[in-house]
Structures are given as C-alpha cells and as structure tokens.
Design an enzyme around this catalytic site. Structure first.
Site: not given
Length: 303
Positions: A150-151, A154, A226
C-alpha cells in the site's frame, strides 16, 4: 523524542518557511497588493501562490528529514545482518521494483506500540517507507507485505506530490478570496485606523472558515488516493494480503473506536492506512481515509 524538541523543530521549520518565502517575494519583486487605488490583483495573486504553494512544497522537501527527527525513524542498512530487518528491506525493494521505481526507497523503523506505517518524500526517487515496531509485532509476514505494498503504491502513484499540489491550490485560493472579501467588507468602515484593524480581523476569520471548506476538498482527494493505493497494493502483493492487512487493523483498532464512541471520548488517529472513525455525517467529510469496512468491501468486490 520529547515534546520540547518536537516543538522546537516545528517552530524552526516554520521560521525557515517564512524566511525563505519572504526572500522569494523580494527576489521576484512582488509588491504589497494594497495601494492607493485599491487591490493590485496581480501582486495579490503572486503573493497567494507563493505562500500557498511555497509552504506546502518546502514541507514536502523536508518530509523525510522531519520524519526521522520527529518520529525517531532509523534507516535500516540494506546489508544488515538482522534477518527480520533484512526481510523488511528485501520486501520493500521487491515491491518497489514491481511498481517500476528506478531508485529504491529508504526503509526505516521506529519504536512505537501502535500498528503504524507511512511513506513520505519529495519525489518517487527520494522516498522513505517506515514501519513501527508495533506493526512488526502484531501482523503476520503476509499482512506486513500488504501494508508495505500500500505504501509503495503511494510512492509509485506520486501521491505525496499530488496531495501537496492540492493543498497548495487550496491554500492559495483561501488566501486570495479571504483578502479580497476582507478588503471590500472593511471598505464600509470610515476611519482609516479602524478599517485596517477590521480588514485584518476579517481576513483571519475568513481564512479560518475557508480553510475548513478547503479541508473537505483535500480530504476528499485523499480518500480517492487511498482507494487507489489499496488497489495498487493488491496488485503488487496480492489481493488477499491487502485484505488481510486491513482486516488485521480492524481487529486491533475497531474495539477501541467503539469504546471511544460509547464514552464520547476522542477516537484515536493512526497513520497506517489511516483508520477513519467516522463513516457517516459531517465529520466523515473531513476524514482523510475511508472507513476500513468500505475499503475491504471495495477490494472484495473488485475480486
């Protein structure tokens, strides 16, 4: 890190921003936007754009340094002999390669009991991915991989720069509109001294009010990013790992949120995939991250 040191760093950074932007305004020759004829809209626009975007981008440029100083993040040596830390670095590097990053992020760890992680940095090639000891101690390897994916998503999506641009636009808009409205409202005051005071007070009040409206816009864009990072994380690590990581966060934090709601106390706020305690009502509009249940549902439906 003790609070006095954090406060000192906060004040120092803000002083740096003010000093830097003041120099930039002078170098660009931007004059005061009020003159005998009223508002010089070109000067006002330049003033607002420099202050609105300048502060946001200076903060972004310093984000890695500030994360290390304020949160005590320690960058892990890629050649570390610690097997757990080496696996953490290798996982981040593998995900970063899958995401097409040409330069590997710094990987850091910091002491904290909460399940927490974040990505920051001014560009895709100058990023930092950090995790808390609480995350490593409370999640399985697959769940940790889901969080890291997930990071990394980003970083690959350029979300840090995107959100800085959005914040800069909102800042500039708020400053411009507040000053224009304050000028015309204060124009109804006859006394020159009182007019100046009224204009200052009205500007401050309008900036506060418009900033709240701006926060809704920023939060909305953040929630969209997100969802995109969740999808990116699912693509990098696998959908089941991403869902499992979110479900783990539900098990850890939602009981405390329900207890906080029952007692009327403030709900905790977490950086990792930021858990939103509000799914309905006005406050949900200010949530930077969607509720976990909605994020899990989206991933399940996408499958």
């Amino acid at each position: 890190m003790k609070w006095p040191k954090r406060i000192f760093l906060f004040v120092a950074v803000n002083f740096l921003i003010i000093a830097t932007l003041s120099v930039v305004l002078n170098l660009l020759g931007i004059q005061p936007y009020l003159n005998a004829n009223g508002i010089d809209y070109n000067s006002l626009l330049g003033f607002c754009l420099i202050w609105g975007f300048g502060g946001a981008f200076i903060s972004l440029a310093l984000s890695r340094i500030m994360a290390k100083w304020m949160m005590g993040v320690k960058v892990i040596d890629p050649q570390t002999s610690n097997p757990e830390l080496r696996n953490l670095v290798d996982t981040v590097y593998q995900l970063a390669s899958q995401a097409g990053l040409s330069k590997m992020p710094e990987v850091g760890i910091y002491e904290a009991p909460e399940v927490n992680a974040f990505a920051t940095g001014p560009t895709r090639n100058r990023s930092l991915v950090a995790v808390s000891t609480g995350l490593l101690n409370n999640m399985s390897r697959d769940q940790v991989e889901g969080v890291l994916a997930h990071e990394i998503a980003h970083v690959a999506n350029g979300d840090m720069v995107t959100m800085t641009l959005v914040q800069g636009i909102v800042n500039a808009f708020v400053m411009f509109i507040a000053r224009v409205l304050a000028f015309f409202i204060a124009g109804a005051v006859k006394d020159d001294g009182a007019r100046h005071m009224v204009r200052m007070i009205v500007t401050i009040v309008l900036e506060i009010g418009l900033s709240f409206l701006g926060m809704i816009v920023v939060a909305y864009v953040s929630r969209l990013r997100e969802y995109r990072a969740d999808a990116g994380g699912a693509q990098l690590a696998g959908r089941e790992k991403m869902i499992s990581a979110l479900q783990s966060l539900q098990r850890v934090y939602e009981p405390s949120m329900r207890a906080a709601a029952a007692t009327g106390t403030d709900k905790p706020s977490f950086e990792t995939l930021k858990i939103s305690g509000k799914s309905k009502g006005l406050m949900a509009m200010f949530a930077t991250h969607p509720p976990l249940a909605q994020r899990i549902q989206r991933l399940q439906e996408a499958a």
